[in-house]
Design a protein around this motif. Structure first.
Motif, mmCIF file in Angstrom:
data_model
loop_
_atom_site.group_PDB
_atom_site.id
_atom_site.type_symbol
_atom_site.label_atom_id
_atom_site.label_comp_id
_atom_site.label_asym_id
_atom_site.label_seq_id
_atom_site.Cartn_x
_atom_site.Cartn_y
_atom_site.Cartn_z
ATOM 1 N N HIS A 1 0.835 -1.201 0.000
ATOM 2 C CA HIS A 1 0.000 0.000 0.000
ATOM 3 C C HIS A 1 0.871 1.252 0.000
ATOM 4 N N LYS B 1 0.223 2.997 3.860
ATOM 5 C CA LYS B 1 -0.005 2.281 5.118
ATOM 6 C C LYS B 1 0.783 0.979 5.126
ATOM 7 N N ARG C 1 -14.724 7.303 6.188
ATOM 8 C CA ARG C 1 -13.499 7.086 5.406
ATOM 9 C C ARG C 1 -12.298 7.595 6.183
ATOM 10 N N ARG D 1 -9.300 7.400 5.023
ATOM 11 C CA ARG D 1 -8.296 7.152 4.010
ATOM 12 C C ARG D 1 -7.559 8.434 3.620
ATOM 13 N N ASP E 1 -6.039 8.173 -2.023
ATOM 14 C CA ASP E 1 -6.534 6.797 -2.100
ATOM 15 C C ASP E 1 -7.798 6.676 -2.944
ATOM 16 N N TRP F 1 -9.691 -0.705 -5.861
ATOM 17 C CA TRP F 1 -8.957 -0.607 -4.588
ATOM 18 C C TRP F 1 -7.520 -1.086 -4.746
ATOM 19 N N ASP G 1 -4.341 1.245 -5.070
ATOM 20 C CA ASP G 1 -3.613 1.819 -3.935
ATOM 21 C C ASP G 1 -2.333 1.050 -3.629
#
Ligand SMILES: O=C(O)c1ccc(O)c(O)c1
Ligand SMILES: [Mg+2]
Length: 605
Positions: free
Chosen positions: A310, A313, A367, A369, A373, A400, A403
């Motif tokens: 990611h 993260k 969210r 995020r 993202d 997704w 990311d």
């Protein structure tokens, strides 16, 4: 229609119950006499509290053992009634439920019952009160709704009508279509409850196991349909006596109750929330792990390859075929080991799926995020698992997976040479906290449109495991909901991810050869299997060698085996052939016992 709920359905004090009911969006309540008696608030205070919360007191109940008694008993019963009427006037309640008598004093004579109920109705009318006569399924002489209605018809008084209760009607196997013959304005009240289909004493069944419509096995919607066709216009009111709900958080139960009524209204055409958006498969399963080494080793042995990291993260993506696992090291518990925390659900329209969930009072996860993202819609399942609505690598929607930046496969895990053996996630088993099982068995069908299977009881060495699977119609997304035997175990009981393979023997060998321990299965199981299914000796020897379990149904065969447990998760490998529909339930007992044995083996001493 107006929505109401009986206070007996919730835990807590009467005041707390009213607060929870109002917060969940109900219009009214049935006040149960015991709740009033136990309340420090006087009737006027309760009336004010309800009014302040915007709740109408739709019913006061129950008045018991009134009808068809000798003269001297009648006099006493009328005196009892007068006292209730005065309480109701102070409460501001205008309908009283009279349930059919269970008293040995009562006489099996409809004329007498009708005469006395007419007399009671005259008294009630003087107070501006109406009576709703309900047949208890265990009433002494009156135990069916059609019998109660005949008596109401015979009594022929404007202040006397009937109360229909779906539990009493459906538990006795009465045909609810007869309701259509009752004039709608004589149905003074409609109480709704579902229940699991079990063979037991009807009173015990009613007082302990009722649940909200959609959580049991009754066709409550069919009954509501009949009442609507009869012309009923009063509230839809939930009346659920349930040992678990009595202990659970009232606010939570009230929301569960409201979700049940909203879904019921939809199914009888009274409401049209945003339509169901049924997920088609798992986009991913997310594991939280503080110490990733054992998990990485196991994933490598299972044939997964780390494909991405990611951008913002400490999160990795591992893939094999269409099976994707996300490993998140942020905020994971080192003490408990890896745990399953989220599921990605592949869905045709993530926005619409979220709107439906929200309309059915599902918490939407804010969210958290970073700016760059890909937007992700997520809601919280009853057990706290996060459900993400995804479109994976499609043209029409951001994915997704964008990311994640591609990474070179890890050199430090001795994974097998690439070559897919696992094709996809077959199912996920989520252990539910004991007091969330009913909520979950409604949540997945109503919010996600998954179809529920029968509920099963499976023996565990230290108790019984309740299990109910939900799946999409194609069987390409399946979730098994289990409830652990010991309430306190809910925090630690493992979840599992079942991975589909087209060749379980090769896959299991590879896992074993790469040190990803498989769960040993006792020899006794295979001796029994030979007798039960007549498998050939060499087949049996292979199953025995690898700890592979076997089952068969009318559609096909099922082979499955398990890895050892890491923290709070383990993996299952499954091979379905010829359209087998189940989950190997006959083998669950052996698997659970084998896991206990393996766990004991790990403990010193
Ligand atoms: O279990 C009971 O006694 C009881 C009382 C009132 C009701 O409305 C009911 O359905 C059951
Ligand atoms: Mg009732």
């Amino acid at each position: 229609m107006r929505k109401s709920i009986a206070t007996v359905s919730l835990s807590g004090s009467l005041s707390e119950k009213l607060g929870a009911v109002a917060a969940a969006g109900f219009d009214g309540v049935e006040i149960f006499e015991n709740d009033l008696l136990a309340s420090p608030l006087g009737p006027e205070d309760i009336r004010k509290r309800a009014a302040d919360l915007g709740l109408r007191i739709d019913l006061y109940q129950p008045f018991r053992d009134f009808e068809a008694v000798p003269e001297d008993v009648l006099e006493n019963n009328l005196r009892r009634a007068e006292q209730k009427f005065s309480v109701m006037e102070r409460l501001g309640a205008d309908t009283m439920l009279v349930c059919s008598s269970v008293s040995p004093d009562s006489i099996d004579e409809d004329e007498l019952a009708a005469d006395q109920l007419r007399l009671l109705a005259q008294r009630a009318e003087a107070h501006g009160i109406r009576l709703a006569y309900e047949a208890l399924a265990w009433g002494r002489h009156v135990s069916t709704y059609d019998h109660a209605w005949r008596i109401v018809e015979l009594a022929d008084h404007a202040a006397l009508g009937t109360c229909l209760d779906s539990f009493h009607i459906l538990s006795r196997g009465s045909d609810p279509r007869g309701i259509e013959r009752i004039p709608g304005e004589k149905i003074f009240f409609l109480q709704l409850a579902d229940a699991p289909r079990v063979a037991m004493d009807v009173l015990q069944w009613s007082r302990h196991y009722r649940c909200f419509p959609g959580q049991g096995g009754f066709d409550v919607a069919g009954l509501v349909h009949a009442a609507l066709r009869a012309g009923y216009t009063g509230p839809l009111s939930l009346e659920v006596f349930n040992d678990v709900f009595r202990q659970a958080d009232a606010s939570r139960t009230a929301v569960d109750a409201m979700r049940s009524l909203l879904t019921l209204e939809e199914s009888v055409g009274l409401a049209s929330p945003p339509g169901r958006v049924v997920p088609s498969s798992f986009a991913f399963a997310e594991l939280a792990a503080a110490d990733t080494e054992p998990l990485r080793a196991l994933l490598g042995a299972l044939g997964f390859v780390r494909t991405g990291r990611h951008g913002g993260k400490p999160v990795e993506l591992w893939e094999q075929g269409e099976a994707r696992l996300v490993v998140n090291t942020a905020g994971a518990s080192r003490r408990e080991g890896p745990a399953l925390t989220a599921l990605g659900l592949e869905t045709p329209d993530p926005g619409a799926a979220t709107r439906r969930a929200e309309s059915l009072l599902t918490p939407v996860i804010p969210r958290r995020r970073a700016a760059g993202d890909v937007p992700l819609e997520a809601v919280e399942a009853p057990d706290g698992t996060e459900l993400f609505f995804c479109r994976t690598r499609r043209e029409d929607h951001p994915s997704w997976t964008d990311d994640f930046a591609p990474v070179l496969p890890l050199e430090d895990t001795a994974g097998p040479e690439p070559g897919t053996v696992v094709t996809r996630i077959d199912h996920v088993a989520l252990t539910q906290p004991w007091h969330r099982f009913d909520e979950a068995s409604l949540f997945y069908p109503s919010v996600l449109g998954l179809q529920p299977n029968e509920s099963l009881d499976l023996a565990d060495p230290y108790g019984l495991f309740r299990s109910r699977a939900v799946a999409n119609p194609e069987g390409t997304l399946r979730i098994a909901l289990n409830v652990a035997p010991v309430p306190g175990e809910r925090e630690t009981h493992p979840q599992h991810i079942a991975l589909a393979t087209d060749d379980i023997v090769t896959t299991a060998r590879r896992v074993r050869d790469h040190g990803g321990g498989l769960l040993p299965i006792p020899g006794n199981y295979y001796d029994d299997l030979r007798a039960r299914h007549g498998l050939a000796d060499d087949t049996l020897a292979t199953l025995r060698e690898l700890g592979i379990l076997y089952d068969r149904d009318e559609y096909g065969e099922f082979h499955h085996c398990y890895t050892v447990t890491l923290g709070r998760v383990f993996f299952e490998l499954v091979q379905r052939t010829g359209g087998y529909r189940g989950y190997g339930a006959p083998n669950a007992t052996v698997r659970l016992a084998a896991q206990h044995t393996a766990e004991l083996g790990l403990r010193p001493g």
